[in-house]
Scaffold this motif. Structure first.
Motif, PDB file in Angstrom:
ATOM      1  N   TYR A 153       1.406  77.524  58.530  1.00 54.05           N
ATOM      2  CA  TYR A 153       1.210  77.763  59.893  1.00 54.05           C
ATOM      3  C   TYR A 153      -0.029  78.032  60.105  1.00 54.05           C
ATOM      4  O   TYR A 153      -1.160  78.252  59.251  1.00 54.05           O
ATOM      5  N   PHE A 154      -0.530  78.394  61.623  1.00 51.53           N
ATOM      6  CA  PHE A 154      -1.711  78.631  61.884  1.00 51.53           C
ATOM      7  C   PHE A 154      -1.592  79.757  62.870  1.00 51.53           C
ATOM      8  O   PHE A 154      -0.348  80.348  63.418  1.00 51.53           O
ATOM      9  N   PHE A 155      -2.894  80.257  63.272  1.00 55.66           N
ATOM     10  CA  PHE A 155      -2.639  81.215  64.264  1.00 55.66           C
ATOM     11  C   PHE A 155      -3.236  80.956  65.770  1.00 55.66           C
ATOM     12  O   PHE A 155      -4.297  80.145  65.682  1.00 55.66           O
ATOM     13  N   SER A 156      -2.377  81.486  66.713  1.00 58.60           N
ATOM     14  CA  SER A 156      -2.662  80.987  68.055  1.00 58.60           C
ATOM     15  C   SER A 156      -2.904  82.118  69.166  1.00 58.60           C
ATOM     16  O   SER A 156      -2.472  83.225  68.811  1.00 58.60           O
ATOM     17  N   ASN A 157      -3.558  81.734  70.341  1.00 57.65           N
ATOM     18  CA  ASN A 157      -3.391  82.632  71.346  1.00 57.65           C
ATOM     19  C   ASN A 157      -2.451  82.421  72.302  1.00 57.65           C
ATOM     20  O   ASN A 157      -2.183  83.205  73.206  1.00 57.65           O
ATOM     21  N   HIS A 158      -1.749  81.386  72.106  1.00 56.08           N
ATOM     22  CA  HIS A 158      -0.535  81.016  73.153  1.00 56.08           C
ATOM     23  C   HIS A 158       0.730  81.595  72.921  1.00 56.08           C
ATOM     24  O   HIS A 158       1.045  81.885  71.742  1.00 56.08           O
ATOM     25  N   ASN A 159       1.483  81.502  73.747  1.00 52.65           N
ATOM     26  CA  ASN A 159       2.958  81.759  73.685  1.00 52.65           C
ATOM     27  C   ASN A 159       3.653  80.562  73.178  1.00 52.65           C
ATOM     28  O   ASN A 159       3.703  79.541  73.447  1.00 52.65           O
ATOM     29  N   GLN A 204      -5.149  81.969  85.119  1.00 55.89           N
ATOM     30  CA  GLN A 204      -5.532  82.789  86.308  1.00 55.89           C
ATOM     31  C   GLN A 204      -4.598  82.601  87.342  1.00 55.89           C
ATOM     32  O   GLN A 204      -4.033  83.581  88.022  1.00 55.89           O
ATOM     33  N   TYR A 205      -4.101  81.181  87.540  1.00 56.28           N
ATOM     34  CA  TYR A 205      -3.154  81.016  88.742  1.00 56.28           C
ATOM     35  C   TYR A 205      -1.807  81.451  88.373  1.00 56.28           C
ATOM     36  O   TYR A 205      -1.208  82.080  89.101  1.00 56.28           O
ATOM     37  N   VAL A 206      -1.308  81.382  87.331  1.00 53.24           N
ATOM     38  CA  VAL A 206       0.144  81.712  86.850  1.00 53.24           C
ATOM     39  C   VAL A 206       0.053  83.537  86.776  1.00 53.24           C
ATOM     40  O   VAL A 206       1.172  84.273  87.122  1.00 53.24           O
ATOM     41  N   PHE A 207      -0.908  84.102  86.098  1.00 57.48           N
ATOM     42  CA  PHE A 207      -0.946  85.355  86.030  1.00 57.48           C
ATOM     43  C   PHE A 207      -1.131  86.147  87.427  1.00 57.48           C
ATOM     44  O   PHE A 207      -0.250  86.964  87.893  1.00 57.48           O
ATOM     45  N   TRP A 220       9.250  86.344  82.620  1.00 53.83           N
ATOM     46  CA  TRP A 220       8.801  87.414  81.788  1.00 53.83           C
ATOM     47  C   TRP A 220       7.856  87.055  80.548  1.00 53.83           C
ATOM     48  O   TRP A 220       7.109  87.928  79.948  1.00 53.83           O
ATOM     49  N   ASP A 221       7.822  86.003  80.524  1.00 50.45           N
ATOM     50  CA  ASP A 221       7.004  85.201  79.396  1.00 50.45           C
ATOM     51  C   ASP A 221       5.614  85.381  79.619  1.00 50.45           C
ATOM     52  O   ASP A 221       4.759  85.603  79.036  1.00 50.45           O
ATOM     53  N   TYR A 222       5.443  85.222  81.123  1.00 49.63           N
ATOM     54  CA  TYR A 222       3.875  85.408  81.221  1.00 49.63           C
ATOM     55  C   TYR A 222       3.457  86.713  81.275  1.00 49.63           C
ATOM     56  O   TYR A 222       2.186  86.971  80.938  1.00 49.63           O
ATOM     57  N   GLN A 223       4.265  87.697  81.685  1.00 51.54           N
ATOM     58  CA  GLN A 223       4.031  89.137  81.356  1.00 51.54           C
ATOM     59  C   GLN A 223       3.692  89.293  79.700  1.00 51.54           C
ATOM     60  O   GLN A 223       2.915  90.136  79.429  1.00 51.54           O
ATOM     61  N   TRP A 224       4.359  88.610  79.024  1.00 47.51           N
ATOM     62  CA  TRP A 224       4.479  88.652  77.601  1.00 47.51           C
ATOM     63  C   TRP A 224       3.294  88.207  77.023  1.00 47.51           C
ATOM     64  O   TRP A 224       2.554  88.691  76.050  1.00 47.51           O
ATOM     65  N   GLN A 225       2.854  86.885  77.682  1.00 51.64           N
ATOM     66  CA  GLN A 225       1.790  86.419  77.131  1.00 51.64           C
ATOM     67  C   GLN A 225       0.294  87.206  77.471  1.00 51.64           C
ATOM     68  O   GLN A 225      -0.782  87.592  76.812  1.00 51.64           O
TER      69      GLN A 225
END
Length: 326
Positions: A153-159, A204-207, A220-225
């Motif tokens: 596995y690797f580590f990511s900043n994404h959802n 920035q657009y989706v947030f 809810w996933d954008y809020q979690w991201q």
């Protein structure tokens, strides 16, 4: 080494999120049945009043999702009225973590391999007290030739939410209304987080849309991201794809169009014992490749280049006449 049902850790609780799709619900429930979790939490949103026959469909789905024939403690959260994707899912996860400290989360259209449960269980145990890690994903959408096969596995900043796991300690930080969004934006902390102009512009657009309420009821996933971003929380991403999405089609809320990348996804076996990275750092190369592959096209990247070099005032004026760059 291929895992079997007897090798799967059955201690990790599972939250199963369902609504109105009996066929995909049955497929995912059969996968859960193979894993035989000791605790199963089932949450279902209520039927919509303007959809004839949906009440009966929802009833059937709830029967399928609770048809447990193994030794298991079953808990349910069945909404009488429709809450919408955003509130129903986030409230269900909060309910889940009011009962458990860690667990696996599956929506009704996310079909997991049996190895997914073992992988999540091991990751939940491995990083239980490491607050740098906030999420365990089940997907790897990169072609095999672009993956790093040295580690499991690797580590990511994404959802990665098509089958995932997390801890109460992480979810307790979740803010549905995106607390601090304006303050963090004013300080321009967002600017240094993203790897590219394309990525920054997209998020920035989706947030902005989510925070303003445009996408509030269905997300809810954008809020979690954003919650993970706010707390510098990382996602564990498996080297193999352990979940496929069955939900593309006309009955879906978000995934209504076909996507060649998603449609080509296959379940892959994970090799055990896991090969752990010696360091906890984001694999920015992988993140960049994933973002480019899933969220951009050649034309969208061209538009972003134009937006970088053309004065903002010109774009704002031209937007009234041409819907090209937005």
């Amino acid at each position: 080494m291929k895992s079997t049902a007897s090798e799967v850790s059955l201690k990790a609780p599972v939250l199963f999120l369902v609504f109105n799709r009996p066929e995909v619900t049955w497929q995912v429930f059969e996968a859960i049945r193979l894993a035989k979790p000791r605790q199963l939490f089932v949450a279902a949103d209520g039927p919509r009043n303007d959809k004839p026959g949906e009440a009966e469909t929802c009833r059937k789905v709830r029967e399928i999702a609770t048809d447990v024939d193994w030794e298991c403690e079953v808990s349910t959260l069945f909404q009488k009225e429709n809450r919408g994707c955003g509130e129903a899912v986030s409230e269900a996860i909060t309910w889940f973590f009011s009962h458990v400290k860690e667990g696996i989360i599956l929506e009704d259209d996310c079909l997991p391999a049996l190895d997914f449960f073992r992988f999540c269980s091991e990751m939940l145990r491995c990083y239980r007290h490491d607050t740098r890690i906030m999420q365990v994903g089940g997907n790897n959408l990169l072609p095999l030739k672009h993956r790093d096969h040295e580690y499991s596995y690797f580590f990511s900043n994404h959802n990665y939410i098509w089958g995932w796991a997390t801890w109460k300690r992480a979810w307790d930080l979740f803010s549905y209304d995106m607390k601090y969004y304006e303050k963090v934006g004013e300080k321009r902390y967002h600017d240094q987080y993203f790897q590219s102009f394309d990525e920054q512009d997209y998020f920035q657009y989706v947030f902005d849309r989510t925070y303003s309420g445009a996408d509030y009821l269905t997300s809810w996933d954008y809020q979690w991201q954003y919650t993970r971003m706010l707390n510098a929380g990382l996602t564990v991403v498996p080297s193999k794809n352990l979940v496929v999405n069955l939900g593309f089609g006309k009955d879906a809320t978000h995934t209504v169009s076909n996507n060649a990348i998603i449609n080509s996804m296959k379940l892959e076996p994970m090799d055990f014992p896991l090969r752990h990275p010696e360091f906890v750092m984001v694999d920015r190369h992988m993140d960049s490749a994933i973002f480019k592959r899933l969220f951009t096209t050649r034309w969208s990247r061209t538009k972003q280049r134009i937006k970088r070099i053309v004065p903002k005032g010109w774009l704002e004026g031209g937007k009234k006449y041409f819907n090209l760059l937005y």
